[in-house]
Design a protein around this motif. Sequence first.
Motif, mmCIF file in Angstrom:
data_model
loop_
_atom_site.group_PDB
_atom_site.id
_atom_site.type_symbol
_atom_site.label_atom_id
_atom_site.label_comp_id
_atom_site.label_asym_id
_atom_site.label_seq_id
_atom_site.Cartn_x
_atom_site.Cartn_y
_atom_site.Cartn_z
ATOM 1 N N VAL A 288 0.795 -1.224 0.000
ATOM 2 C CA VAL A 288 0.000 0.000 0.000
ATOM 3 C C VAL A 288 0.839 1.292 0.000
ATOM 4 O O VAL A 288 0.569 2.182 -0.796
ATOM 5 C CB VAL A 288 -1.042 -0.013 1.146
ATOM 6 C CG1 VAL A 288 -1.709 1.327 1.305
ATOM 7 C CG2 VAL A 288 -2.093 -1.092 0.876
ATOM 8 N N ASP B 231 -14.585 3.483 -0.194
ATOM 9 C CA ASP B 231 -13.616 3.330 -1.287
ATOM 10 C C ASP B 231 -12.808 4.621 -1.458
ATOM 11 O O ASP B 231 -13.382 5.699 -1.618
ATOM 12 C CB ASP B 231 -14.379 3.006 -2.579
ATOM 13 C CG ASP B 231 -13.504 2.350 -3.632
ATOM 14 O OD1 ASP B 231 -12.326 2.740 -3.761
ATOM 15 O OD2 ASP B 231 -14.005 1.455 -4.329
ATOM 16 N N LEU C 32 -9.769 11.124 -13.691
ATOM 17 C CA LEU C 32 -9.698 11.102 -15.165
ATOM 18 C C LEU C 32 -11.079 11.325 -15.768
ATOM 19 O O LEU C 32 -11.232 12.058 -16.746
ATOM 20 C CB LEU C 32 -9.136 9.771 -15.656
ATOM 21 C CG LEU C 32 -7.636 9.566 -15.487
ATOM 22 C CD1 LEU C 32 -7.239 8.177 -15.979
ATOM 23 C CD2 LEU C 32 -6.857 10.624 -16.243
HETATM 24 CO CO1 B1M Z 1 -6.199 -0.524 -4.341
HETATM 25 N N1 B1M Z 1 -6.921 -2.178 -5.091
HETATM 26 N N2 B1M Z 1 -6.602 -1.055 -2.588
HETATM 27 N N3 B1M Z 1 -5.160 1.064 -3.887
HETATM 28 N N4 B1M Z 1 -5.517 -0.409 -6.200
HETATM 29 C C1 B1M Z 1 -6.981 -2.337 -6.530
HETATM 30 C C2 B1M Z 1 -8.294 -1.774 -7.082
HETATM 31 C C3 B1M Z 1 -6.866 -3.920 -6.691
HETATM 32 C C4 B1M Z 1 -7.523 -4.450 -7.974
HETATM 33 C C5 B1M Z 1 -5.380 -4.322 -6.590
HETATM 34 C C6 B1M Z 1 -5.173 -5.825 -6.669
HETATM 35 O O1 B1M Z 1 -5.250 -6.496 -5.698
HETATM 36 N N5 B1M Z 1 -4.946 -6.324 -7.841
HETATM 37 C C7 B1M Z 1 -7.556 -4.419 -5.381
HETATM 38 C C8 B1M Z 1 -9.076 -4.656 -5.459
HETATM 39 C C9 B1M Z 1 -9.447 -6.137 -5.439
HETATM 40 C C10 B1M Z 1 -10.907 -6.310 -5.483
HETATM 41 O O2 B1M Z 1 -11.705 -5.592 -4.973
HETATM 42 N N6 B1M Z 1 -11.291 -7.369 -6.142
HETATM 43 C C11 B1M Z 1 -7.211 -3.295 -4.420
HETATM 44 C C12 B1M Z 1 -7.205 -3.417 -3.004
HETATM 45 C C13 B1M Z 1 -7.483 -4.795 -2.475
HETATM 46 C C14 B1M Z 1 -6.967 -2.320 -2.147
HETATM 47 C C15 B1M Z 1 -6.960 -2.320 -0.602
HETATM 48 C C16 B1M Z 1 -8.095 -3.118 0.058
HETATM 49 C C17 B1M Z 1 -5.565 -2.838 -0.173
HETATM 50 C C18 B1M Z 1 -5.357 -2.990 1.300
HETATM 51 O O3 B1M Z 1 -5.496 -2.064 2.049
HETATM 52 N N7 B1M Z 1 -5.056 -4.187 1.672
HETATM 53 C C19 B1M Z 1 -7.044 -0.817 -0.264
HETATM 54 C C20 B1M Z 1 -8.483 -0.318 -0.104
HETATM 55 C C21 B1M Z 1 -8.578 1.119 0.333
HETATM 56 C C22 B1M Z 1 -9.963 1.663 0.190
HETATM 57 O O4 B1M Z 1 -10.335 2.139 -0.850
HETATM 58 N N8 B1M Z 1 -10.764 1.546 1.227
HETATM 59 C C23 B1M Z 1 -6.411 -0.226 -1.493
HETATM 60 C C24 B1M Z 1 -5.709 0.953 -1.487
HETATM 61 C C25 B1M Z 1 -5.105 1.529 -2.584
HETATM 62 C C26 B1M Z 1 -4.222 2.774 -2.505
HETATM 63 C C27 B1M Z 1 -4.746 3.813 -1.515
HETATM 64 C C28 B1M Z 1 -2.847 2.352 -2.081
HETATM 65 C C29 B1M Z 1 -4.203 3.223 -4.004
HETATM 66 C C30 B1M Z 1 -5.278 4.281 -4.362
HETATM 67 C C31 B1M Z 1 -4.731 5.682 -4.378
HETATM 68 C C32 B1M Z 1 -5.671 6.629 -5.065
HETATM 69 O O5 B1M Z 1 -6.563 6.287 -5.826
HETATM 70 N N9 B1M Z 1 -5.452 7.888 -4.771
HETATM 71 C C33 B1M Z 1 -4.569 1.940 -4.730
HETATM 72 C C34 B1M Z 1 -4.349 1.715 -6.131
HETATM 73 C C35 B1M Z 1 -3.637 2.810 -6.871
HETATM 74 C C36 B1M Z 1 -4.784 0.536 -6.787
HETATM 75 C C37 B1M Z 1 -4.445 0.050 -8.221
HETATM 76 C C38 B1M Z 1 -2.992 -0.404 -8.203
HETATM 77 C C39 B1M Z 1 -4.617 1.040 -9.349
HETATM 78 C C40 B1M Z 1 -6.013 1.679 -9.448
HETATM 79 C C41 B1M Z 1 -5.977 2.832 -10.423
HETATM 80 O O6 B1M Z 1 -5.912 3.968 -10.031
HETATM 81 N N10 B1M Z 1 -5.918 2.492 -11.724
HETATM 82 C C42 B1M Z 1 -5.478 -1.133 -8.398
HETATM 83 C C43 B1M Z 1 -4.955 -2.245 -9.279
HETATM 84 C C44 B1M Z 1 -5.426 -2.107 -10.710
HETATM 85 O O7 B1M Z 1 -6.461 -1.539 -11.000
HETATM 86 N N11 B1M Z 1 -4.666 -2.664 -11.591
HETATM 87 C C45 B1M Z 1 -5.921 -1.410 -7.001
HETATM 88 C C46 B1M Z 1 -5.810 3.493 -12.793
HETATM 89 C C47 B1M Z 1 -7.188 4.105 -13.075
HETATM 90 C C48 B1M Z 1 -7.074 5.104 -14.223
HETATM 91 O O8 B1M Z 1 -8.062 3.061 -13.466
HETATM 92 O O9 B1M Z 1 -9.654 3.465 -11.531
HETATM 93 O O10 B1M Z 1 -10.000 1.518 -13.129
HETATM 94 P P1 B1M Z 1 -9.546 2.905 -12.890
HETATM 95 O O11 B1M Z 1 -10.401 3.878 -13.815
HETATM 96 C C49 B1M Z 1 -10.643 3.598 -15.179
HETATM 97 C C50 B1M Z 1 -11.966 2.861 -15.433
HETATM 98 O O12 B1M Z 1 -12.284 1.924 -14.435
HETATM 99 C C51 B1M Z 1 -12.947 3.960 -15.606
HETATM 100 O O13 B1M Z 1 -12.193 5.041 -16.143
HETATM 101 C C52 B1M Z 1 -10.810 4.939 -15.826
HETATM 102 C C53 B1M Z 1 -9.936 4.983 -17.085
HETATM 103 O O14 B1M Z 1 -10.461 5.524 -18.194
HETATM 104 N N12 B1M Z 1 -13.719 4.454 -14.467
HETATM 105 C C54 B1M Z 1 -14.981 4.937 -14.649
HETATM 106 C C55 B1M Z 1 -13.405 4.627 -13.176
HETATM 107 N N13 B1M Z 1 -14.434 5.171 -12.519
HETATM 108 C C56 B1M Z 1 -15.420 5.381 -13.394
HETATM 109 C C57 B1M Z 1 -16.680 5.932 -13.250
HETATM 110 C C58 B1M Z 1 -17.508 6.023 -14.383
HETATM 111 C C59 B1M Z 1 -17.054 5.560 -15.606
HETATM 112 C C60 B1M Z 1 -15.804 5.020 -15.756
HETATM 113 O O15 B1M Z 1 -18.750 6.535 -14.359
HETATM 114 C C61 B1M Z 1 -19.266 7.041 -13.195
#
Ligand code: B1M
Length: 210
Positions: free
Chosen positions: A59, A99, A107
Amino acid sequence: NETLNEISEWLQKGRAPKVKAAVTKALEEGIPASEILEDGLLAGMDIIGQKFKNNEVFVPEVLVAARAMNRGVEILRPYLVEDGVETKGTVILGTVKGDMHDIGKNLVRMMMEGKGLEVIDIGVDVPTESFLDAAREHNAKLICCSALLTTTMGEMKNVVDAVKASEMNGKVKIMIGGAPITQTFCEQIGADCYTPDAASAAEAALKFCE
Ligand code: B1M
């Protein structure tokens, strides 16, 4: 491209000032902002995501990488968002309760602003009622909910149900998105629209606001 690799590398190391400098350099080299976003910043975040999944980073590392990502995106904002576009409608946007993920949401906001929409970004960890309150206050036609966790995506159903039970039923639409969200889930919870990425979210939002 070397500069794009540099951006990805510094992002993975969580070095925000270095990321900012490399993004600025890429712009000076004439690389389009969308390419810097996709092949620099998001490419780096992808690698971090993979490593996070495989327990190679934890994290704190992901958090600093995410901060660096957001700083880099800020520099790109003026290049991704057109200036002086007339406001076409107001949209409420937030990440659901429990979350904290905000990179995708940010973005989405940027792309929507680029289409001339006014986005009221109510942040992360947003309780159901706050989505409704903001929609009332700003007379919005659309509520947008983002979720990145399978454990929080259920919160979206609470927002849908709360809107349906309120005086806004039929007047405010709900769009959902985020990595775990699917069209099937959207239909299951009775939301109005699912979009898979920020660009299609902005296009769909514009249609709802017309
Ligand atoms: Co977290 N995390 N995280 N994390 N994190 C994931 C999501 C995870 C998939 C990683 C993994 O294990 N592979 C996993 C979730 C598993 C699951 O639920 N099945 C996970 C986990 C488990 C956790 C914690 C529980 C970890 C822990 O504490 N043990 C914890 C939870 C905290 C909480 O939220 N309560 C946690 C914490 C964190 C950080 C704080 C360290 C950090 C977030 C920092 C921040 O956002 N400021 C973080 C990050 C960065 C990630 C990963 C690595 C990257 C997410 C991201 O920003 N991607 C992620 C792994 C992954 O996704 N590969 C992971 C880039 C972003 C541009 O993509 O958000 O998908 P995304 O957005 C896309 C589309 O989805 C869409 O548009 C964007 C691009 O065009 N989209 C929308 C998003 N929202 C939309 C809304 C819309 C339309 C489209 O309309 C309303």
